[in-house]
Design a protein around this motif. Structure first.
Motif, mmCIF file in Angstrom:
data_model
loop_
_atom_site.group_PDB
_atom_site.id
_atom_site.type_symbol
_atom_site.label_atom_id
_atom_site.label_comp_id
_atom_site.label_asym_id
_atom_site.label_seq_id
_atom_site.Cartn_x
_atom_site.Cartn_y
_atom_site.Cartn_z
ATOM 1 N N ALA A 158 0.833 -1.210 0.000
ATOM 2 C CA ALA A 158 0.000 0.000 0.000
ATOM 3 C C ALA A 158 0.861 1.250 0.000
ATOM 4 N N GLU A 159 1.932 1.236 0.780
ATOM 5 C CA GLU A 159 2.810 2.399 0.841
ATOM 6 C C GLU A 159 3.566 2.573 -0.469
ATOM 7 N N ALA A 160 3.929 1.466 -1.117
ATOM 8 C CA ALA A 160 4.621 1.551 -2.408
ATOM 9 C C ALA A 160 3.717 2.188 -3.466
ATOM 10 N N VAL A 161 2.440 1.833 -3.461
ATOM 11 C CA VAL A 161 1.496 2.436 -4.406
ATOM 12 C C VAL A 161 1.373 3.930 -4.150
ATOM 13 N N ARG A 210 5.275 10.070 -6.676
ATOM 14 C CA ARG A 210 6.645 10.161 -7.186
ATOM 15 C C ARG A 210 7.603 10.621 -6.084
ATOM 16 N N GLN A 211 7.338 10.152 -4.885
ATOM 17 C CA GLN A 211 8.148 10.537 -3.725
ATOM 18 C C GLN A 211 8.363 9.297 -2.866
ATOM 19 N N TRP A 212 9.641 8.829 -2.826
ATOM 20 C CA TRP A 212 9.951 7.587 -2.121
ATOM 21 C C TRP A 212 10.656 7.834 -0.794
ATOM 22 N N ARG A 213 10.696 9.083 -0.368
ATOM 23 C CA ARG A 213 11.325 9.371 0.913
ATOM 24 C C ARG A 213 10.515 8.724 2.041
#
Length: 345
Positions: free
Chosen positions: A77-80, A86-89
């Motif tokens: 869920a967090e990856a989606v 467009r923010q993986w921090r």
């Protein structure tokens, strides 16, 4: 009824009331911060008690596997969410507490269930299995609908309760379990014998309530939760993340519920669905405080515990009905002095 019986019933009432007070405080905390009436609070009680019971009997509890499953879902869920923004921090931190920690706990579970492991370590391990479920449930279920109305959040809570109850039956079975007493021994006070476990329960409840008071009054995160409880929109305007506040409150609620279950599992047999009734009695206590007042909820919990104990003597088949019927006059009493406010006011 004589004085001895009355004192024994009073002892049972105070003991049960202390547990209901903790659950009532957790329910009030979650509601004032997130507007969620946490019906699954009782499932944290059940999972904590049965996880410890399984470990004490040399078996790996199903919560070790459930935690990994929930962690995988949280990471997905967090990856989606990160991909859409467009923010993986911060995603690495999510992998750490939602995936690496559950996998490590699952690998260590056979060791914790092994012989000659101190009960205190098993208690800590069982807490480590159950407490992370609080923020995971918030992330998977409540965070996507955090702006919904209280009624929608209540319906979601009912669904979560039924889901967790079914998982409890799947992982723990239908039979009941007990745990060893945390403290052995007894003390004679007048005509009544008080077990050391009773004092352990009361002492733990007092420490938890005192610790919560210090947390809310002396720490930055506690102040943030208080600000969110007062006004969610105002908290967001000053930079307080309501999602972090919600995750933290669910963590505290899971910890309080799991520890409460471990305290009472040595006194009463716990089944996969026992937590529902215990949680409902904590909800009755929270109603005394209008789901906003901690002292009133604690006082209501003691009253509920004592009423339940004496009802079990005078009218044992109807003791549950007597306790839950108490909601009606309390709601009527509170409705006379209530003032309607919008959710964000």
């Amino acid at each position: 009824m004589d004085l001895t019986i009355a004192l024994i019933l009073l002892q049972d009432g105070i003991l049960n009331g202390a547990i209901y007070a903790l659950l009532g405080l957790a329910l009030v905390l979650v509601f004032v911060v997130t507007r969620v009436i946490l019906i699954p609070q009782g499932e944290f009680v059940t999972f904590g008690a049965l996880s410890l019971a399984f470990l004490a009997n040399g078996r790996v509890p199903g919560t070790a596997h459930l935690l990994v499953l929930m962690g995988v879902l949280v990471c997905l869920a967090e990856a989606v969410s990160c991909w859409r923004a467009r923010q993986w921090r911060g995603y690495g931190r999510t992998l750490g507490w939602a995936l690496v920690l559950p996998l490590a706990l699952e690998a260590l579970a056979p060791l914790a269930a092994g012989p000659d492991v101190p009960l205190a370590l098993r208690v800590l391990f069982a807490l480590a299995l159950v407490v992370p479920m609080g923020p995971m449930i918030y992330r998977l279920v409540y965070q996507p609908v955090e702006q919904a109305s209280v009624l929608v959040l209540l319906i979601v809570s009912v669904a979560v309760h039924f889901a967790l109850t079914g998982l409890g039956l799947l992982f723990f079975g239908a039979e009941g379990w007990r745990t060893p007493a945390l403290v052995e021994g007894s003390v004679q006070i007048g005509p009544v014998t008080w077990t050391a476990q009773t004092f352990a329960v009361l002492g733990t409840c007092a420490l938890l309530i005192g610790g919560l008071w210090l947390f809310f009054s002396r720490t930055l995160y506690g102040s943030a939760l208080r600000a969110t409880a007062v006004n969610r929109r105002g908290a967001r305007l000053v930079g307080i993340s309501t999602r972090v506040a919600g995750s933290l409150t669910f963590t505290l609620a899971a910890a309080i519920g799991a520890l409460s279950g471990m305290l009472i599992a040595a006194i009463t047999t716990i089944y996969y669905d026992t937590g529902f009734l215990i949680g409902l009695k904590g909800f009755v206590a929270a109603i005394f405080g209008g789901l906003v007042s901690y002292p009133a909820a604690a006082a209501g919990a003691l009253f509920v515990g004592i009423l339940e104990a004496f009802s079990s003597f005078w009218a044992s088949p109807f003791k549950e009905a007597i306790v839950f019927t108490l909601i009606i006059p309390v709601l009527l009493w509170r409705s006379f002095g209530s003032v309607h406010l919008d959710e964000e006011d």
